[in-house]
Design a protein around this motif. Structure first.
Motif, PDB file in Angstrom:
ATOM      1  N   ALA B 135       1.682  30.937  14.857  1.00  0.00           N
ATOM      2  CA  ALA B 135       2.230  32.028  14.553  1.00  0.00           C
ATOM      3  C   ALA B 135       3.608  32.058  14.996  1.00  0.00           C
ATOM      4  O   ALA B 135       4.599  32.220  14.038  1.00  0.00           O
ATOM      5  N   CYS B 136       4.005  31.433  15.876  1.00  0.00           N
ATOM      6  CA  CYS B 136       5.391  31.251  16.525  1.00  0.00           C
ATOM      7  C   CYS B 136       6.272  30.414  15.359  1.00  0.00           C
ATOM      8  O   CYS B 136       7.410  30.587  15.120  1.00  0.00           O
ATOM      9  N   ALA B 137       5.748  29.092  15.148  1.00  0.00           N
ATOM     10  CA  ALA B 137       6.092  28.105  14.319  1.00  0.00           C
ATOM     11  C   ALA B 137       6.551  28.716  13.036  1.00  0.00           C
ATOM     12  O   ALA B 137       7.587  28.680  12.212  1.00  0.00           O
ATOM     13  N   LEU B 138       5.459  29.487  12.414  1.00  0.00           N
ATOM     14  CA  LEU B 138       5.531  29.982  11.048  1.00  0.00           C
ATOM     15  C   LEU B 138       6.701  31.221  10.773  1.00  0.00           C
ATOM     16  O   LEU B 138       7.425  30.808  10.089  1.00  0.00           O
ATOM     17  N   ASP B 244      -4.153  37.878  19.135  1.00  0.00           N
ATOM     18  CA  ASP B 244      -2.984  37.662  19.938  1.00  0.00           C
ATOM     19  C   ASP B 244      -1.871  38.511  19.752  1.00  0.00           C
ATOM     20  O   ASP B 244      -1.567  38.665  18.709  1.00  0.00           O
ATOM     21  N   SER B 245      -1.287  38.687  21.042  1.00  0.00           N
ATOM     22  CA  SER B 245      -0.115  39.525  20.876  1.00  0.00           C
ATOM     23  C   SER B 245       1.151  38.743  21.536  1.00  0.00           C
ATOM     24  O   SER B 245       1.054  38.343  22.646  1.00  0.00           O
ATOM     25  N   LEU B 246       2.273  38.459  20.820  1.00  0.00           N
ATOM     26  CA  LEU B 246       3.114  37.573  21.218  1.00  0.00           C
ATOM     27  C   LEU B 246       4.384  38.218  21.301  1.00  0.00           C
ATOM     28  O   LEU B 246       4.884  38.711  20.305  1.00  0.00           O
ATOM     29  N   ALA B 247       5.094  38.283  22.650  1.00  0.00           N
ATOM     30  CA  ALA B 247       6.816  38.670  22.894  1.00  0.00           C
ATOM     31  C   ALA B 247       7.406  37.620  22.587  1.00  0.00           C
ATOM     32  O   ALA B 247       7.481  36.797  23.409  1.00  0.00           O
ATOM     33  N   LEU B 248       8.102  37.344  21.242  1.00  0.00           N
ATOM     34  CA  LEU B 248       9.252  36.168  21.519  1.00  0.00           C
ATOM     35  C   LEU B 248      10.677  36.534  21.405  1.00  0.00           C
ATOM     36  O   LEU B 248      10.900  37.425  20.604  1.00  0.00           O
ATOM     37  N   SER B 249      11.149  35.825  22.157  1.00  0.00           N
ATOM     38  CA  SER B 249      12.650  35.927  22.262  1.00  0.00           C
ATOM     39  C   SER B 249      13.441  34.605  21.778  1.00  0.00           C
ATOM     40  O   SER B 249      12.866  33.510  22.305  1.00  0.00           O
ATOM     41  N   LEU B 307      17.326  37.204  19.448  1.00  0.00           N
ATOM     42  CA  LEU B 307      16.483  38.000  18.377  1.00  0.00           C
ATOM     43  C   LEU B 307      15.083  37.941  19.216  1.00  0.00           C
ATOM     44  O   LEU B 307      14.744  37.238  19.739  1.00  0.00           O
ATOM     45  N   ASN B 308      14.545  39.501  18.915  1.00  0.00           N
ATOM     46  CA  ASN B 308      13.337  39.719  19.861  1.00  0.00           C
ATOM     47  C   ASN B 308      12.427  40.061  18.773  1.00  0.00           C
ATOM     48  O   ASN B 308      12.722  40.882  17.827  1.00  0.00           O
ATOM     49  N   LEU B 309      11.279  39.908  18.768  1.00  0.00           N
ATOM     50  CA  LEU B 309      10.191  39.955  17.901  1.00  0.00           C
ATOM     51  C   LEU B 309       8.759  40.317  18.286  1.00  0.00           C
ATOM     52  O   LEU B 309       8.597  39.645  19.824  1.00  0.00           O
ATOM     53  N   TRP B 310       8.024  40.924  17.867  1.00  0.00           N
ATOM     54  CA  TRP B 310       6.665  41.127  18.162  1.00  0.00           C
ATOM     55  C   TRP B 310       5.577  40.689  17.245  1.00  0.00           C
ATOM     56  O   TRP B 310       6.027  40.795  15.960  1.00  0.00           O
ATOM     57  N   ILE B 311       4.790  39.621  17.333  1.00  0.00           N
ATOM     58  CA  ILE B 311       3.720  39.011  16.505  1.00  0.00           C
ATOM     59  C   ILE B 311       2.384  39.308  16.893  1.00  0.00           C
ATOM     60  O   ILE B 311       1.946  39.129  18.297  1.00  0.00           O
ATOM     61  N   ALA B 312       1.567  39.557  16.051  1.00  0.00           N
ATOM     62  CA  ALA B 312       0.175  39.814  16.271  1.00  0.00           C
ATOM     63  C   ALA B 312      -0.527  38.910  15.253  1.00  0.00           C
ATOM     64  O   ALA B 312      -0.010  38.962  13.879  1.00  0.00           O
ATOM     65  N   SER B 313      -1.431  38.264  15.802  1.00  0.00           N
ATOM     66  CA  SER B 313      -2.173  37.207  14.967  1.00  0.00           C
ATOM     67  C   SER B 313      -3.716  37.076  15.208  1.00  0.00           C
ATOM     68  O   SER B 313      -3.797  37.055  16.474  1.00  0.00           O
TER      69      SER B 313
END
Lengths: 336, 336
Positions: B135-138, B244-249, B307-313
């Motif tokens: 998810a993050c790499a994509l 999964d829920s990802l908080a990515l900065s 940059l802050n993002l929320w990712i759900a996968s």
């Protein structure tokens, strides 16, 4: 604290309000008369205090000249509507609802004492920081001799009690519906929270930040006396009833001595350090406790100037009610 | 992909194994014979594939010279025990268990093509990245034209299916026990996970990092072709069954143009951008879907280079099974 004072507690029937009543009794706070107040819908209920039942009365009709200190533990709208009336009656106030700007009502962390605070004129108003800010600031203040933070990254996994009693009830209701394979209609929150994670608390502004995230950042900066500190915060709601879980990363300006960090945290006032390899959880450790639990103390995987921590804290007790009572204990010594 | 091949699927009875069987059928993958394999305890069950029941056979006795490609979707121990046998039989393999070092079995993100990969000699072995790395790499690869990441901070709130079917069952069991006010005895995990958050997945090493966290960091670095990228990862388990829920900065090296980020993400292959103000959730959006969902796109509260993002996968589908099938589709075109 020799002299007893009269106290008003606004929002007495909520989670935090009830915890406040318990703590005022438990800590033998110098209360002369305790006035429990709530909206007219909740008025009429009773709570036990020092062996007798105290009736909850309507906030609207209350005369605040009878009390010296008021705790605002209802919603932000209630604080906004009533704080001027309270101050005009000569009564000081502690706001637990994050309603007042920090420039007007500075936030206080009792463990830090009053040194960093502006002088307060009577009647004073102060803010009790949001639960996650209490936990983070307590940990970072403890580490101050060792670590000048340049940047903070916080992912706060907040329990449903963040939304008050209705949040707790909604999680219970949704969980039961799902386990019984009944169709789910979310109430109070806008979607399924049982067995799910919600990426934000409340609405976000044009820049995409929730009010809680901005407030948290501002409170941490004020409490640490670092107005320029870069803080990134994501506050999410997790399907937990009580207790917050925080993943905190601190960027320092030099390599971080992890052993020294552990030594500072171990036995610091208000902090319980969990041994390396183990980790604290909100429900298993923090809930019902006065301390903030810290574990997973480690450097970055590839960056020795980074410190990563896991913090578990009771958002109702240490995060809100206990902290507010400790603020009152501190301030009435100096200012009442 | 004109020629059909014989395939072995190891770990056929697990969550990911079952999803693999479904996807091979759904995507009309050029399978000639599909051999479903598992440990001898699970052998004997059957799974449906293209309208017939395929019996799951014991891995121990299987002759891998019959197949050209094997998916390893059982535990890491199984991969470690059998991968040499498989390769010695001339069969290529895709490992979904993170068992093989990335230097030996490079990880592949199908959306990035084979350009960044080392040339593979037959029989080859590659790693399917862990679900959060996918998810993050994509997302980060999509943003590459705009943003050179200097540092990543990831808090991964992983669902219990990360632990396989037993994790899912344990969450269901614990939740039911607690709702029925029965005493809780955790099994498989070491403490209460229902209505709680666990701060780590598995044991941690001497530096305090879990194997999954180190792997995730290494995979993201390899997939992005940024071997020096600083990655901080905290992988926690939340009481969610799937998704999964990802908080990515992401820390960039210049101010980040949020509108341009949204434009790149909007309509990128494999990504679904949720509109500003709204946010995606694991259960409400991602589970059962092939895309990775992104929302809460915003700069830092005080740092425009962040940059802050929320990712759900869906960790079972896009995170593991679909990604592995897509890897197979890509690689057999070039290497089989």
């Amino acid at each position: 604290m020799s002299q007893s004072i009269n106290i008003a507690l606004i929002g007495a029937t909520g989670n935090v309000g009830e915890a406040l009543v318990e703590l005022l009794e438990e800590r033998d706070f110098p209360v002369k008369d305790l006035h429990l107040l709530a909206s007219s819908e909740s008025a009429g209920q009773s709570l036990s205090f020092r062996g007798r039942q105290v009736r909850v009365r309507s906030l609207e009709a209350f005369d605040f000249t009878q009390v010296q200190l008021a705790f605002f533990a209802a919603g932000a709208e209630v604080t906004r509507a009533y704080h001027e009336t309270v101050l005009a009656a000569g009564c000081s106030l502690i706001d637990l609802s994050s309603a007042l700007p920090l420039e007007q009502a500075p936030c206080v962390l009792p463990e830090l004492g009053i040194e960093g605070l502006p002088a307060l004129a009577k009647p004073w108003k102060v803010s009790a920081p949001t639960p996650s800010a209490v936990a983070c600031a307590l940990v970072l203040a403890t580490l101050k001799p060792l670590l000048q933070p340049q940047q903070l990254q916080l992912t706060a996994m907040l329990s449903m009690s963040t939304l008050g009693r209705s949040g707790v009830q909604e999680l219970a209701r949704q969980t039961a519906e799902l386990l019984n394979a009944r169709p789910l209609e979310p109430k109070g929150v806008d979607r399924q929270v049982a067995f799910n994670v919600l990426a934000q608390v409340g609405a976000v502004d044009e820049q995409g930040h929730a009010e809680l995230e901005r407030r948290l950042a501002a409170e941490i900066r004020q409490l640490l006396g670092l107005p320029a500190l870069s803080v990134a915060a994501t506050c999410a709601l997790v399907p937990v009833f009580f207790g917050d879980s925080l993943a905190l990363s601190v960027q320092g300006d030099a390599d971080i001595d992890i052993t020294a960090v552990q030594q500072l945290l171990d036995g610091a006032q208000g902090i319980e350090l969990v041994e390396a390899g183990d980790y604290p959880t909100a429900v298993g450790d923090a809930v019902g406790q006065d301390q903030v639990y810290v574990g997973r103390v480690r450097a970055g995987i590839s960056d020795p100037r980074q410190l990563n921590l896991w913090i578990a804290s009771d958002n109702v007790r240490k995060g809100a009610a206990l902290n507010a009572v400790q603020i009152a204990e501190l301030l009435i010594k100096h200012y009442l």
